[in-house]
Design a protein around this motif. Structure first.
Motif, mmCIF file in Angstrom:
data_model
loop_
_atom_site.group_PDB
_atom_site.id
_atom_site.type_symbol
_atom_site.label_atom_id
_atom_site.label_comp_id
_atom_site.label_asym_id
_atom_site.label_seq_id
_atom_site.Cartn_x
_atom_site.Cartn_y
_atom_site.Cartn_z
ATOM 1 N N ALA A 210 -52.038 14.005 21.349
ATOM 2 C CA ALA A 210 -52.524 12.871 20.562
ATOM 3 C C ALA A 210 -53.418 13.348 19.418
ATOM 4 C CB ALA A 210 -53.287 11.904 21.461
ATOM 5 N N VAL A 211 -54.243 14.370 19.685
ATOM 6 C CA VAL A 211 -55.104 14.934 18.641
ATOM 7 C C VAL A 211 -54.252 15.563 17.542
ATOM 8 C CG1 VAL A 211 -56.814 16.721 18.139
ATOM 9 C CG2 VAL A 211 -57.062 15.285 20.169
ATOM 10 N N LEU A 212 -53.225 16.324 17.927
ATOM 11 C CA LEU A 212 -52.319 16.920 16.952
ATOM 12 C C LEU A 212 -51.614 15.846 16.126
ATOM 13 C CD1 LEU A 212 -50.677 19.711 19.157
ATOM 14 C CD2 LEU A 212 -52.044 20.103 17.101
ATOM 15 N N LEU A 213 -51.126 14.811 16.801
ATOM 16 C CA LEU A 213 -50.377 13.751 16.134
ATOM 17 C C LEU A 213 -51.245 13.007 15.129
ATOM 18 C CD1 LEU A 213 -47.655 12.317 16.030
ATOM 19 C CD2 LEU A 213 -48.419 10.858 17.904
ATOM 20 N N MET A 214 -52.433 12.577 15.533
ATOM 21 C CA MET A 214 -53.321 11.837 14.644
ATOM 22 C C MET A 214 -53.814 12.717 13.498
ATOM 23 S SD MET A 214 -53.293 8.804 15.663
ATOM 24 C CE MET A 214 -54.582 8.232 14.548
ATOM 25 N N GLY A 215 -54.155 13.967 13.817
ATOM 26 C CA GLY A 215 -54.595 14.881 12.769
ATOM 27 C C GLY A 215 -53.519 15.125 11.730
ATOM 28 N N GLY A 216 -52.283 15.310 12.191
ATOM 29 C CA GLY A 216 -51.176 15.523 11.255
ATOM 30 C C GLY A 216 -50.910 14.310 10.396
ATOM 31 N N TRP A 217 -50.919 13.130 10.994
ATOM 32 C CA TRP A 217 -50.694 11.907 10.226
ATOM 33 C C TRP A 217 -51.784 11.687 9.180
ATOM 34 C CZ3 TRP A 217 -49.019 8.324 14.843
ATOM 35 C CH2 TRP A 217 -47.610 8.384 14.956
ATOM 36 N N LEU A 218 -53.040 11.866 9.579
ATOM 37 C CA LEU A 218 -54.152 11.670 8.654
ATOM 38 C C LEU A 218 -54.104 12.661 7.492
ATOM 39 C CD1 LEU A 218 -57.085 10.989 11.168
ATOM 40 C CD2 LEU A 218 -55.925 9.328 9.676
ATOM 41 N N ALA A 219 -53.528 13.839 7.746
ATOM 42 C CA ALA A 219 -53.411 14.860 6.699
ATOM 43 C C ALA A 219 -52.150 14.676 5.851
ATOM 44 C CB ALA A 219 -53.414 16.247 7.323
ATOM 45 N N GLY A 220 -51.388 13.602 6.115
ATOM 46 C CA GLY A 220 -50.201 13.329 5.312
ATOM 47 C C GLY A 220 -48.916 13.897 5.870
ATOM 48 N N GLY A 221 -48.923 14.338 7.099
ATOM 49 C CA GLY A 221 -47.709 14.897 7.689
ATOM 50 C C GLY A 221 -46.691 13.826 8.016
ATOM 51 N N HIS A 222 -45.441 14.217 8.049
ATOM 52 C CA HIS A 222 -44.362 13.276 8.351
ATOM 53 C C HIS A 222 -43.161 14.043 8.892
ATOM 54 C CE1 HIS A 222 -43.327 14.782 4.349
ATOM 55 N NE2 HIS A 222 -42.074 14.487 4.655
ATOM 56 N N MET A 223 -42.268 13.314 9.510
ATOM 57 C CA MET A 223 -41.014 13.876 10.009
ATOM 58 C C MET A 223 -39.871 13.001 9.528
ATOM 59 S SD MET A 223 -42.223 14.672 13.941
ATOM 60 C CE MET A 223 -40.513 14.794 14.508
ATOM 61 N N ALA A 224 -38.714 13.614 9.317
ATOM 62 C CA ALA A 224 -37.525 12.853 8.947
ATOM 63 C C ALA A 224 -37.128 11.951 10.102
ATOM 64 C CB ALA A 224 -36.376 13.803 8.589
ATOM 65 N N ASP A 225 -36.350 10.926 9.808
ATOM 66 C CA ASP A 225 -35.927 9.986 10.841
ATOM 67 C C ASP A 225 -35.177 10.703 11.956
ATOM 68 O OD1 ASP A 225 -37.015 7.895 9.422
ATOM 69 O OD2 ASP A 225 -35.138 7.407 8.392
ATOM 70 N N PHE A 226 -35.352 10.188 13.168
ATOM 71 C CA PHE A 226 -34.665 10.756 14.322
ATOM 72 C C PHE A 226 -33.174 10.476 14.237
ATOM 73 C CE2 PHE A 226 -38.877 10.956 16.083
ATOM 74 C CZ PHE A 226 -38.832 11.984 17.014
ATOM 75 N N THR A 227 -32.394 11.487 14.535
ATOM 76 C CA THR A 227 -30.952 11.344 14.714
ATOM 77 C C THR A 227 -30.655 11.687 16.171
ATOM 78 O OG1 THR A 227 -30.507 13.646 14.125
ATOM 79 C CG2 THR A 227 -30.530 12.020 12.318
ATOM 80 N N LEU A 228 -29.444 11.504 16.608
ATOM 81 C CA LEU A 228 -29.110 11.829 17.987
ATOM 82 C C LEU A 228 -29.354 13.307 18.294
ATOM 83 C CD1 LEU A 228 -28.084 10.804 20.689
ATOM 84 C CD2 LEU A 228 -25.729 11.279 19.911
ATOM 85 N N PRO A 229 -28.914 14.251 17.423
ATOM 86 C CA PRO A 229 -29.185 15.669 17.714
ATOM 87 C C PRO A 229 -30.680 16.003 17.702
ATOM 88 C CG PRO A 229 -27.375 15.462 16.157
ATOM 89 C CD PRO A 229 -27.989 14.102 16.269
ATOM 90 N N SER A 230 -31.423 15.469 16.716
ATOM 91 C CA SER A 230 -32.842 15.799 16.633
ATOM 92 C C SER A 230 -33.625 15.170 17.785
ATOM 93 C CB SER A 230 -33.422 15.346 15.291
ATOM 94 O OG SER A 230 -33.371 13.940 15.155
ATOM 95 N N ALA A 231 -33.229 13.968 18.196
ATOM 96 C CA ALA A 231 -33.885 13.321 19.340
ATOM 97 C C ALA A 231 -33.611 14.104 20.615
ATOM 98 C CB ALA A 231 -33.390 11.884 19.478
ATOM 99 N N ALA A 232 -32.384 14.598 20.764
ATOM 100 C CA ALA A 232 -32.039 15.389 21.943
ATOM 101 C C ALA A 232 -32.849 16.687 21.979
ATOM 102 C CB ALA A 232 -30.544 15.701 21.955
ATOM 103 N N LEU A 233 -33.030 17.316 20.805
ATOM 104 C CA LEU A 233 -33.820 18.545 20.746
ATOM 105 C C LEU A 233 -35.276 18.274 21.108
ATOM 106 C CD1 LEU A 233 -33.979 21.574 19.986
ATOM 107 C CD2 LEU A 233 -34.610 20.838 17.685
#
Length: 321
Positions: A210-233
Motif C-alpha cells: 500500500a505504501v508503494l502504491l500510494m507513493g507511486g501514484w502521488l509521484a505520478g506513476g501509472h500503468m497501462a490498462d490491464f489485458t488478459l496476458p498482463s493480468a495473468a502475469l
C-alpha cells in the motif's frame, strides 16, 4: 502455524522440496518483472510507475495470504502491541527493499540481477555475527563470503578494471535491496516466533504494498490498462510472492537458519536459466558462468552445516527415507 505442522516442516524431505520450490518461484520473478514492465508500458527510468507496479503486486499478494489464513481458520487478527512491529517489517522488507529491487531490475539484465541479489546471503551471515552471540563468523564462513563476493565481482567485470560493467542504478540498487532484505529477514524471524508466519507475511506485504502504491501514484506513476496476458502475469507474481514468502518464513520458524538458507544458491541458478529461456539473455558468457559457480560455492561454504557424529540412541534422530 499450528503445532501439528512443526514436525512436518522440520523433516529433511519437506525442507528440500519446499525450499527448492520457493527458490524456483523467486528465480522466475526476474524475467516476470521484465515482461511486466513491457506489458504495462513502464520505462526503465520511470521509478514512480515501477512503485505502482510493485504496489499492486504486493497488495494482491498480501490479501491472498490473509484470505488463505481465513480459509484455514487461523484468523488474521494481530495483537495491538504487535502492529508497530509488523508495520515496520512491511515498510522495510516490502516497501523500501522493493523500491531498490525494482529500480535495479529495470536497469540490469535478469541474469546480472539474479547473481547480484545473492549478496543477501553473505550480508545475513555478516549481520548475524554482530547480532547473535552463537552465530559467529568462522574461517569457513569468511572464506565463503570472500569467494561469493569474488563471484559478484566477476559478473561485473568490464572491458578493463577501471571500466566495470556496473551501475548504481542497476546492479548497485539490487545489492542495496539485498542488504535491506537480509536485515529485515533477521527481524522477521524473531517476530515470527510469536506470530503465525502466513498472517505476519500477509499483513506486512499488504502494508508495504500500500505504501508503494500510494507513493507511486502521488509521484505520478501509472500503468497501462490491464489485458488478459498482463493480468495473468500480475496474478502469477502476486501468487509467487504469497507462496514463497509464507513458506520460507514457516521454514525459518521451524528450522535452523543454516538448514534453510543453504538453498539460496538455487535462486541464481533458476534466475539465470529462466532469464535465458524467457528473455533470450546470453547467460553462457564466460564471466556469467564463472560468477554463477563462485557465488554458489560461496553460499554453500557459509551455510552448509558440518555433520556431527553423535552416539545418541537412534530414536533421537528421525528416520530419513
Amino acid at each position: 502455524m499450528p503445532n501439528s505442522n512443526s514436525s512436518l516442516l522440520s523433516r529433511p524431505a519437506a525442507v528440500l522440496l519446499l525450499a527448492t520450490f520457493c527458490c524456483l518461484l523467486w528465480g522466475s520473478a526476474y524475467p516476470a518483472i521484465k515482461h511486466g514492465y513491457a506489458m504495462f508500458g513502464i520505462a526503465r527510468h520511470d521509478v514512480a510507475s515501477q512503485m505502482v507496479f510493485a504496489g499492486v503486486r504486493f497488495v494482491a499478494a498480501g490479501l491472498l495470504l490473509l484470505l488463505a489464513a481465513c480459509v484455514m481458520g487461523w484468523g488474521v487478527r494481530i495483537k495491538r502491541q504487535d502492529w508497530t512491529s509488523v508495520a515496520g517489517l512491511g515498510l522495510s522488507q516490502t516497501a523500501l527493499q522493493y523500491i531498490f529491487f525494482y529500480i535495479g531490475v529495470a536497469n540490469a539484465t535478469g541474469t546480472k540481477s539474479s547473481i547480484m541479489n545473492t549478496t543477501g546471503t553473505f550480508f545475513s551471515v555478516l549481520l548475524a555475527h554482530f547480532i547473535y552471540h552463537n552465530d559467529r563468523l568462522s574461517g569457513r564462513r569468511m572464506l565463503g563470503c570472500l569467494v561469493g563476493f569474488v563471484g559478484v565481482a566477476a559478473a561485473n567485470y568490464g572491458p578493463t578494471l577501471l571500466q566495470p560493467d556496473f551501475t548504481w542504478a542497476g546492479e548497485g540498487s539490487v545489492v542495496l535491496a539485498a542488504f535491506i532484505l537480509s536485515a529485515a529477514s533477521i527481524y522477521g524471524k524473531k517476530l515470527s516466533q510469536r506470530l503465525n508466519a502466513a498472517v505476519m507475511t500477509g499483513w506486512q506485504m499488504a502494508i508495504g504494498g500500500a505504501v508503494l502504491l500510494m507513493g507511486g501514484w502521488l509521484a505520478g506513476g501509472h500503468m497501462a490498462d490491464f489485458t488478459l496476458p498482463s493480468a495473468a502475469l500480475m496474478a502469477y507474481m502476486a501468487l509467487l510472492s504469497a507462496l514463497a514468502f509464507s513458506i520460507w518464513s514457516a521454514l525459518l520458524k521451524h528450522n535452523p537458519v543454516g538448514r534453510v538458507t543453504i538453498f539460496n544458491f538455487l535462486i541464481p541458478v533458476f534466475g539465470v536459466t529462466l532469464s535465458a529461456i524467457f528473455l533470450g539473455e546470453d547467460v553462457f558468457a564466460l564471466k556469467n558462468g564463472v560468477a554463477l559457480v563462485l557465488v554458489c560455492v560461496g553460499i554453500w561454504l557459509v551455510t552448509a552445516e558440518k555433520r556431527v557424529t553423535r552416539p545418541a540412541p537412534a530414536v533421537l534422530e528421525p528416520a530419513r527415507l
